[in-house]
Design a protein around this motif. Structure first.
Motif, PDB file in Angstrom:
ATOM      1  N   GLY A  45      -2.027   5.348  15.496  1.00  0.00           N
ATOM      2  CA  GLY A  45      -3.366   5.422  14.919  1.00  0.00           C
ATOM      3  C   GLY A  45      -3.391   5.339  13.407  1.00  0.00           C
ATOM      4  N   VAL A  46      -2.358   4.757  12.811  1.00  0.00           N
ATOM      5  CA  VAL A  46      -2.282   4.641  11.357  1.00  0.00           C
ATOM      6  C   VAL A  46      -2.188   3.173  10.963  1.00  0.00           C
ATOM      7  N   LEU A  47      -2.508   2.897   9.706  1.00  0.00           N
ATOM      8  CA  LEU A  47      -2.417   1.543   9.181  1.00  0.00           C
ATOM      9  C   LEU A  47      -0.955   1.210   8.911  1.00  0.00           C
ATOM     10  N   VAL A  48      -0.491   0.086   9.433  1.00  0.00           N
ATOM     11  CA  VAL A  48       0.881  -0.350   9.154  1.00  0.00           C
ATOM     12  C   VAL A  48       0.890  -1.617   8.308  1.00  0.00           C
ATOM     13  N   SER A  49      -0.290  -2.212   8.104  1.00  0.00           N
ATOM     14  CA  SER A  49      -0.385  -3.389   7.240  1.00  0.00           C
ATOM     15  C   SER A  49      -1.822  -3.543   6.773  1.00  0.00           C
ATOM     16  N   VAL A  50      -1.988  -3.797   5.466  1.00  0.00           N
ATOM     17  CA  VAL A  50      -3.295  -4.134   4.888  1.00  0.00           C
ATOM     18  C   VAL A  50      -3.033  -5.273   3.903  1.00  0.00           C
ATOM     19  N   VAL A  51      -3.331  -6.501   4.319  1.00  0.00           N
ATOM     20  CA  VAL A  51      -3.008  -7.684   3.519  1.00  0.00           C
ATOM     21  C   VAL A  51      -4.283  -8.296   2.960  1.00  0.00           C
ATOM     22  N   GLU A  52      -4.306  -8.511   1.644  1.00  0.00           N
ATOM     23  CA  GLU A  52      -5.413  -9.226   1.013  1.00  0.00           C
ATOM     24  C   GLU A  52      -5.197 -10.718   1.202  1.00  0.00           C
ATOM     25  N   ARG A  53      -6.123 -11.394   1.872  1.00  0.00           N
ATOM     26  CA  ARG A  53      -5.942 -12.790   2.226  1.00  0.00           C
ATOM     27  C   ARG A  53      -5.827 -13.699   1.003  1.00  0.00           C
ATOM     28  N   ALA A  54      -6.639 -13.465  -0.021  1.00  0.00           N
ATOM     29  CA  ALA A  54      -6.683 -14.373  -1.171  1.00  0.00           C
ATOM     30  C   ALA A  54      -5.361 -14.412  -1.920  1.00  0.00           C
ATOM     31  N   THR A  55      -4.677 -13.282  -1.997  1.00  0.00           N
ATOM     32  CA  THR A  55      -3.428 -13.213  -2.767  1.00  0.00           C
ATOM     33  C   THR A  55      -2.188 -13.098  -1.898  1.00  0.00           C
ATOM     34  N   GLY A  56      -2.366 -12.753  -0.611  1.00  0.00           N
ATOM     35  CA  GLY A  56      -1.231 -12.487   0.255  1.00  0.00           C
ATOM     36  C   GLY A  56      -0.544 -11.174  -0.052  1.00  0.00           C
ATOM     37  N   ARG A  57      -1.170 -10.353  -0.872  1.00  0.00           N
ATOM     38  CA  ARG A  57      -0.560  -9.101  -1.317  1.00  0.00           C
ATOM     39  C   ARG A  57      -0.728  -8.015  -0.257  1.00  0.00           C
ATOM     40  N   GLU A  58       0.356  -7.307   0.036  1.00  0.00           N
ATOM     41  CA  GLU A  58       0.352  -6.202   0.988  1.00  0.00           C
ATOM     42  C   GLU A  58       0.109  -4.901   0.232  1.00  0.00           C
ATOM     43  N   VAL A  59      -0.880  -4.118   0.703  1.00  0.00           N
ATOM     44  CA  VAL A  59      -1.194  -2.836   0.075  1.00  0.00           C
ATOM     45  C   VAL A  59      -0.097  -1.813   0.333  1.00  0.00           C
ATOM     46  N   LEU A  60       0.409  -1.760   1.555  1.00  0.00           N
ATOM     47  CA  LEU A  60       1.360  -0.712   1.946  1.00  0.00           C
ATOM     48  C   LEU A  60       2.798  -1.171   1.743  1.00  0.00           C
ATOM     49  N   PRO A  61       3.627  -0.350   1.127  1.00  0.00           N
ATOM     50  CA  PRO A  61       5.044  -0.701   1.012  1.00  0.00           C
ATOM     51  C   PRO A  61       5.682  -0.839   2.395  1.00  0.00           C
ATOM     52  N   GLU A  62       6.662  -1.698   2.500  1.00  0.00           N
ATOM     53  CA  GLU A  62       7.341  -1.927   3.782  1.00  0.00           C
ATOM     54  C   GLU A  62       7.930  -0.627   4.314  1.00  0.00           C
ATOM     55  N   GLY A  63       7.686  -0.373   5.610  1.00  0.00           N
ATOM     56  CA  GLY A  63       8.227   0.814   6.248  1.00  0.00           C
ATOM     57  C   GLY A  63       7.383   2.062   6.091  1.00  0.00           C
ATOM     58  N   THR A  64       6.172   1.923   5.513  1.00  0.00           N
ATOM     59  CA  THR A  64       5.288   3.079   5.352  1.00  0.00           C
ATOM     60  C   THR A  64       4.023   2.892   6.179  1.00  0.00           C
ATOM     61  N   ALA A  65       3.228   3.941   6.275  1.00  0.00           N
ATOM     62  CA  ALA A  65       1.968   3.906   7.008  1.00  0.00           C
ATOM     63  C   ALA A  65       0.875   4.503   6.134  1.00  0.00           C
ATOM     64  N   GLY A  66      -0.348   3.990   6.277  1.00  0.00           N
ATOM     65  CA  GLY A  66      -1.484   4.468   5.492  1.00  0.00           C
ATOM     66  C   GLY A  66      -2.552   5.080   6.372  1.00  0.00           C
ATOM     67  N   GLY A  67      -3.427   5.858   5.756  1.00  0.00           N
ATOM     68  CA  GLY A  67      -4.461   6.550   6.520  1.00  0.00           C
ATOM     69  C   GLY A  67      -3.875   7.643   7.391  1.00  0.00           C
ATOM     70  N   VAL A  68      -2.811   8.291   6.892  1.00  0.00           N
ATOM     71  CA  VAL A  68      -2.101   9.316   7.666  1.00  0.00           C
ATOM     72  C   VAL A  68      -2.683  10.688   7.337  1.00  0.00           C
ATOM     73  N   LEU A  69      -3.082  11.435   8.368  1.00  0.00           N
ATOM     74  CA  LEU A  69      -3.527  12.814   8.181  1.00  0.00           C
ATOM     75  C   LEU A  69      -2.306  13.723   8.069  1.00  0.00           C
ATOM     76  N   GLN A  70      -2.359  14.639   7.108  1.00  0.00           N
ATOM     77  CA  GLN A  70      -1.269  15.590   6.902  1.00  0.00           C
ATOM     78  C   GLN A  70      -1.826  17.007   6.930  1.00  0.00           C
ATOM     79  N   LEU A  71      -1.254  17.838   7.792  1.00  0.00           N
ATOM     80  CA  LEU A  71      -1.652  19.238   7.918  1.00  0.00           C
ATOM     81  C   LEU A  71      -0.568  20.086   7.251  1.00  0.00           C
ATOM     82  N   LEU A  72      -0.938  20.721   6.129  1.00  0.00           N
ATOM     83  CA  LEU A  72       0.038  21.423   5.309  1.00  0.00           C
ATOM     84  C   LEU A  72      -0.139  22.935   5.384  1.00  0.00           C
ATOM     85  N   ARG A  73       0.692  23.643   4.673  1.00  0.00           N
ATOM     86  CA  ARG A  73       0.570  25.097   4.537  1.00  0.00           C
ATOM     87  C   ARG A  73      -0.264  25.402   3.292  1.00  0.00           C
ATOM     88  N   ASP A  74      -1.052  26.487   3.338  1.00  0.00           N
ATOM     89  CA  ASP A  74      -1.898  26.847   2.197  1.00  0.00           C
ATOM     90  C   ASP A  74      -1.883  28.364   2.040  1.00  0.00           C
TER      91      ASP A  74
END
Length: 430
Positions: free
Chosen positions: A102-131
């Motif tokens: 359920g996370v983004l594994v690729s976000v590519v801008e068509r006009a430039t071919g540029r990938e937003v996410l570094p290779e091997g990472t995921a975006g839109g990830v929820l993180q539940l931390l300690r507070d």
């Protein structure tokens, strides 16, 4: 003109009694203001039966000019398609891919071919931390807690639903549903969270494939830059910072804007991608659950939207306003905007009648891109004259107005310059 919301202005650190009283007061104020807005817009659009939207923002939305009321032409969102184990959204501007987590594994801008996410990472990830602050439970955040907790990568479901991908999580006593759409080259993540955690913050993380030493954070009437590295103890101490409606991080020729309608806490840091190359991780602090002074703080239902788009400061400003001032549906006859501005860098923030009851029109605007900007402001009404004023609407000298006539003002603004114009209505003789 959008639906009124007060969830982001409640007192932040009070006892439960104060929160309960404030929520009841704000609900009453919202009801009263909705009635005022409905009455005012009904008077503007008359008795017609055309489906319209009122756009209170300074930029065009749904085919309606900024500050106008017109027939709706809602942008079409991309529909998801299956490609192997991935769900893909593609609108010709962006190509976005999800995996089974359920996370983004690729976000590519068509006009430039540029990938937003570094290779091997995921975006839109929820993180539940300690507070667990050492003191001042609802005020402080400890830096070490930012490195604790877990990522939510085991959703209950990831399914296509019309023009969206819907991701549902269950964790602890809470649930979160994320409805992800791709519209006009922008990824919108609409959250519906039923929150019942204790001493845990919920963050949303986007790794960005850029090498940057600083990021831009929106403030009132502009933005400022803050370092995202930890080269000094002062930099390290700023592990959580504030922004109004958007943050932007990038390189000189390319970047990414993240906008939202209710989130203010952010942490952006230079980190290292799995490839060993530098990247910036942008995290938004969505929710907390302190126990003191109100043990019920943040508990319950929360709805908000976060958007991501490749682009510059200009796109960030537009998306910030689009998030905070969505179009308001109504029926009637279209209404032409009272005024327009030729340069999107010059942002109209307020249009109102003068406080002295003279019938004069007051327009407050600012330069929003952090650069010198020239623009023509045009109105649909003839005015007797135009002056620059201070915030109390008293005439002052200003170099911002280069020339003016009965319907047009030529402006030249310095970076982030704030200008108030008073259009004087013709006075009746006698």
């Amino acid at each position: 003109m959008s639906t009124l919301q007060f969830h982001d202005i409640l007192p932040g650190t009070s006892i439960a009694w104060v929160h309960q009283e404030a929520e009841a007061t704000y609900a009453g104020v919202a009801t009263s203001l909705e009635e005022i807005v409905d009455t005012a817009t009904a008077a503007l659009v008359g008795s017609g039966d055309t489906a319209l939207v009122a756009n209170a923002g300074p930029y065009a939305q749904h085919g309606v000019a900024g500050l106008g009321i017109g027939a709706a032409a809602a942008p079409r969102a991309a529909e998801p398609s299956a490609e192997g184990d991935l769900l893909v959204l593609d609108d010709g501007l962006l190509r976005v891919a999800f995996d089974r987590r359920g996370v983004l594994v690729s976000v590519v801008e068509r006009a430039t071919g540029r990938e937003v996410l570094p290779e091997g990472t995921a975006g839109g990830v929820l993180q539940l931390l300690r507070d667990t602050p050492r003191e001042w439970d609802a005020w402080d955040i400890n830096e070490e807690d930012q490195r604790s907790g877990r990522e939510l990568l085991d959703p209950v479901s990831v399914v296509p639903d019309g023009d969206a991908v819907v991701v549902r999580h269950e964790f602890g006593a809470s649930t979160a549903e994320i409805r992800v759409r791709l519209v006009e080259g922008r990824v919108d993540l609409a959250f519906d969270i039923d929150w019942h955690e204790s001493q845990k913050p919920l963050k949303l993380a986007f790794p960005v494939d850029v090498r940057a030493e600083r990021a831009a954070f929106e403030i009132q009437f502009g933005h400022l830059h803050r370092p995202v590295h930890r080269n000094t103890s002062w930099d390290a101490a700023r592990f959580e910072t504030v922004a109004h409606r958007w943050v932007h991080v990038g390189e000189p020729s390319w970047g990414v804007a993240i906008a939202h309608d209710v989130v203010y806490g952010h942490d952006l840091r230079t980190t290292t991608a799995p490839s060993g190359r530098p990247m910036v991780t942008a995290r938004l602090s969505l929710l907390r659950a302190p126990l003191y002074p109100d043990p019920g703080a943040d508990q319950g239902r929360h709805s908000f939207t976060v958007s991501l788009r490749p682009g510059g400061i200009a796109e960030a400003v537009v998306d910030g306003y689009r998030q905070s001032l969505p179009p308001r549906p109504l029926r009637g006859t279209p209404v032409e905007p009272l005024l327009s501005v030729s340069d999107p860098a010059v942002v109209v923030e307020a249009v109102k009648l003068a406080e002295d009851g003279s019938g004069d029109l007051v327009v407050r605007l600012y330069e929003g891109h952090g650069d010198r900007s020239s623009a023509s402001l045009t109105t649909t009404v003839d005015w007797d004259s135009v002056d620059t004023t201070d915030l109390l609407e008293r005439t002052v000298e200003s170099t911002a107005v280069r020339a003016s006539d009965v319907r047009r003002v030529e402006l030249e603004l310095r970076p982030f310059e704030l200008v108030t114009l008073r259009f004087r209505a013709p006075r009746r003789a006698g």
